[in-house]
Structure formats: structure tokens, C-alpha cells
Design an enzyme around this catalytic site. Structure first.
Site, mmCIF file in Angstrom:
data_model
loop_
_atom_site.group_PDB
_atom_site.id
_atom_site.type_symbol
_atom_site.label_atom_id
_atom_site.label_comp_id
_atom_site.label_asym_id
_atom_site.label_seq_id
_atom_site.Cartn_x
_atom_site.Cartn_y
_atom_site.Cartn_z
ATOM 1 N N ASN A 165 49.172 55.274 36.579
ATOM 2 C CA ASN A 165 47.834 55.727 36.052
ATOM 3 C C ASN A 165 46.915 55.885 36.949
ATOM 4 O O ASN A 165 46.311 54.819 37.571
ATOM 5 C CB ASN A 165 47.782 54.265 35.054
ATOM 6 N N HIS B 268 45.334 50.469 27.035
ATOM 7 C CA HIS B 268 45.199 49.762 28.225
ATOM 8 C C HIS B 268 44.022 48.715 28.267
ATOM 9 O O HIS B 268 43.185 48.928 27.785
ATOM 10 C CB HIS B 268 44.762 50.848 29.536
ATOM 11 N N GLU C 266 41.790 47.878 30.165
ATOM 12 C CA GLU C 266 40.354 48.368 30.596
ATOM 13 C C GLU C 266 39.837 49.253 29.175
ATOM 14 O O GLU C 266 38.832 49.282 29.023
ATOM 15 C CB GLU C 266 40.444 49.716 31.885
ATOM 16 N N GLY D 282 44.655 45.247 39.158
ATOM 17 C CA GLY D 282 43.683 45.446 40.024
ATOM 18 C C GLY D 282 43.470 44.201 41.017
ATOM 19 O O GLY D 282 42.185 44.413 41.534
HETATM 20 P P1 PGA Z 1 47.065 48.034 39.199
HETATM 21 O O1 PGA Z 1 46.754 48.708 37.771
HETATM 22 O O2 PGA Z 1 48.338 48.334 39.693
HETATM 23 O O3 PGA Z 1 45.990 48.546 40.122
HETATM 24 O O4 PGA Z 1 47.026 46.656 38.946
HETATM 25 C C1 PGA Z 1 47.924 48.408 36.813
HETATM 26 C C2 PGA Z 1 47.398 49.420 35.614
HETATM 27 O O5 PGA Z 1 46.390 49.339 34.979
HETATM 28 O O6 PGA Z 1 48.199 49.771 34.810
#
Ligand code: PGA
Length: 249
Positions: free
Chosen positions: A9, A94, A96, A172
């Protein structure tokens, strides 16, 4: 046999030139696992990415879509628009999107229906926040997210659903769920599916883990029996790291 899947992603990263450069780098990598590999570039680069990877074994997928077929939804993209450029899989739900764009279980249920209606596959994301885990409510939160957005579906529809458990506190942040935490939750998710749709369906659904998955921890996480792959954010932006994760199976 359920599929092993590793999906990158890319979020809001990479302009067109960077996208094409990363795709070239990805194609130079060697794959030793049987996992299905997918990448999700930004909307503006989807068509070029699709064309660039048409003859490869990497599928180009979308990060989001709207539930309406068309109409007055400024700035949005529909399932048929994605289909018209060759995109057959979309990430929905997701954290976010839930956090910054107010996506709810209700709007996600509509998106799920719209994508399935067009014959698309869905990577459906969900996961608890840190406070939920601290209070021991992670199971309830996850169960509700799945039930509210997916449990109106028929068992047959689950052929096109891939689940992605992504604890918000691990996305993240560099903090990963331990392989045991991931396994416990994935087993719980499979049991939740089995209770509703039966063990046969539950056994066939791929459940990915997402949240600071990287070359150093992927192998241990993927070795767990109910973890069928990963949804990778940060580490998918470097071809070598991404393929180290793909090859972790
Ligand atoms: P990350 O994100 O691997 O940077 O923690 C995963 C995601 O949001 O799908």
C-alpha cells in the site's frame, strides 16, 4: 487452499516518475515464494502502473473507491472507473480512511457492495486502536468492524474478500504486533467467520497482517498458521525490502 498474499500500500507516495522507477525496480526482484503480489499506487498513476505491469505477475490494485456508480461526488472514483482501466482489486476500510476521511462501517458496507457488484476483489482492513487493546476490547472492536461491514454478504461473496487485520497502534509506528498477538487475533477472526458462515468458508479466506511489517519480522509473523500474508505500507516503497517480505513465506 487459501492464498498467500503480499500487497504493498503505497499510500500518498510517489509521483509518476517515482512510481514507474519503483515498478522497474520491483520487476528486477526475484520471487521465491508462491505468494500473490499486489501494489497499490496513487490514483493518478494507476493506469500507467497497470500498463507497465500488464505482463508481470504483480497485480496493480486501488487504495480506495466510492460506493456510487457515478454522479455528483467531486473528487471521487467509482468501481467501474477502476474496472475500465483494468483494476480488479481495491483496498477498503484502511484505518487512515476511517480516521481522516470519516469512513464508517455503514459507508464501508456500501463500498463493499459496490465493489462486489462489479466483480472486484476487496482487501478489507480493520483493526483496533491502542486504547481498545489496553482495555482488553480488541476482540469486540474487530468483531464489530467485520460484522457491520461484511456480515450482510452471502457466503459465496467471501470468495472475493481478503481480510487485513491492521492494529492501528502498529501502522507506521515501527511497533509491530508480536507474532503471537497476530496469530491470536487472526484465529479469532477465522472463528468469527466460521460461526457465521461455517468452517469451510472461514478456512478459505486469506487474512493478512498489516502494521510495521518489514523484512526483519515478516518471516516470523507469516509462519503463524492463520496469517496468510501482509499488507505492507512503509516497507513496500523499497523494492528490495518489499521482495524480502514477499520471499519471507
Ligand atoms: P506500515 O503500514 O507497514 O507502514 O505500518 C501498513 C498499512 O497501513 O497498510
Amino acid at each position: 487452499m487459501r492464498k498467500q498474499i503480499v500487497a504493498g500500500n503505497w499510500k500518498m507516495n510517489n509521483d509518476l516518475a517515482e512510481t514507474l522507477a519503483l515498478l522497474t525496480d520491483l520487476q528486477k526482484q526475484t520471487q521465491t515464494s508462491n505468494a500473490e503480489v499486489m501494489v497499490a499506487p496513487a490514483f493518478t498513476n494507476l493506469y500507467k502502473a497497470f500498463e507497465a505491469l500488464k505482463d508481470s505477475n504483480i497485480e496493480v490494485i486501488a487504495q480506495n473507491m466510492h460506493y456510487a456508480e457515478n454522479g455528483a461526488y467531486t473528487g471521487e472514483i467509482s468501481a467501474s472507473m477502476l474496472k475500465s482501466i483494468g483494476i480488479n482489486t481495491v483496498i477498503l476500510g484502511h484505518s487512515e480512511r476511517r480516521e481522516y476521511f470519516n469512513e464508517t462501517d455503514e459507508s464501508l458496507a456500501k463500498k463493499v457492495d459496490a465493489a462486489l457488484e462489479k466483480g472486484m476483489r476487496i482487501i478489507f482492513c480493520f483493526g483496533e486502536e491502542l486504547a481498545d487493546r489496553k482495555s482488553g476490547n480488541e476482540g469486540t472492536v474487530v468483531e464489530n468492524q467485520i460484522k457491520n461491514a461484511l456480515f450482510h454478504l452471502s457466503a459465496a461473496a467471501f470468495q472475493n474478500i481478503i481480510l487485513a487485520y491492521e492494529p492501528v497502534w502498529a501502522i507506521g509506528t515501527g511497533e509491530t504486533a508480536s507474532p503471537e498477538q497476530a496469530q491470536d487475533m487472526h484465529a479469532f477472526i477465522r472463528k468469527t467467520l466460521a460461526n457465521k458462515y461455517g468452517a469451510d468458508i472461514a478456512e478459505e479466506v486469506s487474512i493478512l497482517y498489516g502494521g510495521s511489517c518489514k523484512p526483519g519480522n515478516a518471516q516470523e509473523i507469516f509462519s503463524k498458521p492463520d496469517v496468510d500474508g501482509g499488507l505492507i505500507g512503509g516497507a513496500s516503497l523499497k523494492a528490495e525490502d518489499f521482495y524480502a517480505i514477499v520471499n519471507a513465506f
